[in-house]
Each structure stands twice: as C-alpha cells, then as structure tokens.
Design a protein around this motif. Sequence first.
Motif, short mmCIF file in Angstrom:
data_model
loop_
_atom_site.label_atom_id
_atom_site.label_comp_id
_atom_site.label_asym_id
_atom_site.label_seq_id
_atom_site.Cartn_x
_atom_site.Cartn_y
_atom_site.Cartn_z
N GLU A 90 -20.44 -6.37 -15.88
CA GLU A 90 -21.63 -5.95 -16.62
C GLU A 90 -21.51 -4.49 -17.07
O GLU A 90 -22.14 -4.10 -18.05
CB GLU A 90 -22.88 -6.10 -15.76
CG GLU A 90 -23.24 -7.55 -15.46
CD GLU A 90 -24.44 -7.68 -14.55
OE1 GLU A 90 -25.41 -8.36 -14.95
OE2 GLU A 90 -24.42 -7.11 -13.44
N LYS A 91 -20.75 -3.72 -16.36
CA LYS A 91 -20.60 -2.30 -16.69
C LYS A 91 -19.62 -2.06 -17.83
O LYS A 91 -19.53 -0.96 -18.35
CB LYS A 91 -20.16 -1.52 -15.44
CG LYS A 91 -21.21 -1.54 -14.34
CD LYS A 91 -20.73 -0.83 -13.10
CE LYS A 91 -21.78 -0.92 -12.01
NZ LYS A 91 -21.34 -0.29 -10.77
N ARG A 92 -18.92 -3.10 -18.25
CA ARG A 92 -17.93 -2.97 -19.31
C ARG A 92 -18.46 -3.28 -20.70
O ARG A 92 -17.75 -3.15 -21.69
CB ARG A 92 -16.72 -3.86 -19.01
CG ARG A 92 -15.89 -3.38 -17.85
CD ARG A 92 -14.57 -4.11 -17.78
NE ARG A 92 -14.70 -5.48 -17.29
CZ ARG A 92 -14.56 -5.85 -16.03
NH1 ARG A 92 -14.30 -4.95 -15.11
NH2 ARG A 92 -14.70 -7.10 -15.68
N GLY A 93 -19.71 -3.70 -20.79
CA GLY A 93 -20.24 -4.04 -22.10
C GLY A 93 -21.75 -4.14 -22.07
O GLY A 93 -22.38 -4.06 -21.01
N GLU A 94 -22.30 -4.34 -23.23
CA GLU A 94 -23.75 -4.43 -23.35
C GLU A 94 -24.21 -5.87 -23.19
O GLU A 94 -23.46 -6.81 -23.45
CB GLU A 94 -24.19 -3.91 -24.71
CG GLU A 94 -23.93 -2.42 -24.89
CD GLU A 94 -24.39 -1.91 -26.24
OE1 GLU A 94 -24.38 -2.69 -27.22
OE2 GLU A 94 -24.77 -0.73 -26.30
N GLN A 95 -25.45 -6.02 -22.76
CA GLN A 95 -26.09 -7.31 -22.66
C GLN A 95 -27.37 -7.30 -23.49
O GLN A 95 -27.99 -6.26 -23.67
CB GLN A 95 -26.49 -7.62 -21.21
CG GLN A 95 -25.33 -7.80 -20.27
CD GLN A 95 -25.85 -8.18 -18.90
OE1 GLN A 95 -26.48 -9.23 -18.73
NE2 GLN A 95 -25.59 -7.33 -17.92
N ARG A 96 -27.74 -8.48 -23.93
CA ARG A 96 -28.99 -8.63 -24.67
C ARG A 96 -30.14 -8.64 -23.67
O ARG A 96 -30.11 -9.35 -22.67
CB ARG A 96 -28.95 -9.93 -25.47
CG ARG A 96 -30.09 -10.13 -26.40
CD ARG A 96 -29.78 -11.27 -27.37
NE ARG A 96 -29.61 -12.53 -26.70
CZ ARG A 96 -30.46 -13.57 -26.81
NH1 ARG A 96 -31.53 -13.47 -27.59
NH2 ARG A 96 -30.23 -14.68 -26.17
N VAL A 97 -31.16 -7.83 -23.96
CA VAL A 97 -32.36 -7.77 -23.13
C VAL A 97 -33.58 -7.83 -24.05
O VAL A 97 -33.60 -7.19 -25.10
CB VAL A 97 -32.39 -6.47 -22.29
CG1 VAL A 97 -33.72 -6.32 -21.55
CG2 VAL A 97 -31.22 -6.43 -21.32
#
Length: 132
Positions: free
Chosen positions: A33-40
């Motif tokens: 999760e720290k390597r990229g963005e997530q949709r929120v």
Amino acid sequence: MLSALTHPKLADCRRLFLRNYEVMINIGVHDFEKRGEQRVLINVDLYIPLAQSTPKSDQLEEVVDYDFMRETVSRRMAQGHVHLQETLCDDVARAMLAHPRVRAVRVSTMKPDVYPDCEGVGVEVFQIKEEA
C-alpha cells in the motif's frame, strides 16, 4: 442513514454535504500500500447554525462555501502518506471544525477496491464542537 440533525445541539442547523469525493491517496499500513495510491471516497457533512447560514441578500459570503470542504480535503491529501483511515477522518474533521461557522461535522472514508466481494471498507467519525 439517521440524520444528526435530530441531535438536540443541531436542531437549529442546516446540513451541507460533499458526497463521494473520489481521491487517489497513498494510504495503508502494508508495504504494497505504501508503494502506490489507492482510490478513496470521502463524504463530509457540515452542520451550520441557521443564524449563520441563512442568506438575506443571496450572497456567497453569507454561507459556508462548498469549496471549503473540497479544499480542506485536498490540503490533507497533499500532506502525504497516511497509515489509517481513522487518522484521515480525524484530520479532516478537525480541520472542518476549525471553521468558525461549523458547529459539527461527520466525515467518512471508504476504500472501494480492497475486497472483491463488498462495496468497500471504511470509517466514519462525528464530532460536535465544544462550546466556548
């Protein structure tokens, strides 16, 4: 959803809202999760006393501008990685409550892409400003 407007401290308020504001953010505790963005998806409800949000001259400065909600969320996104949705909700709620006209706030976040078998996972917080 039961409206917080039924709360006795909010009976004289109107509710402004921002619904399903989709942001891409670096969030999570796991290495992947720290390597990229997530949709929120972010939702905000602001509770503003009618005495401070009922326009007499139909002018924007008489109310709380919707831009305040979006810009406040955007400023938090710009601060970088956050581990927990709880932290994100608390940060956004605290910033919203700093507005002098806001009496209470509800903030929720949802990560819609975590599990394939549900709509999403998320957190919600509701806070009423302490009276001075």
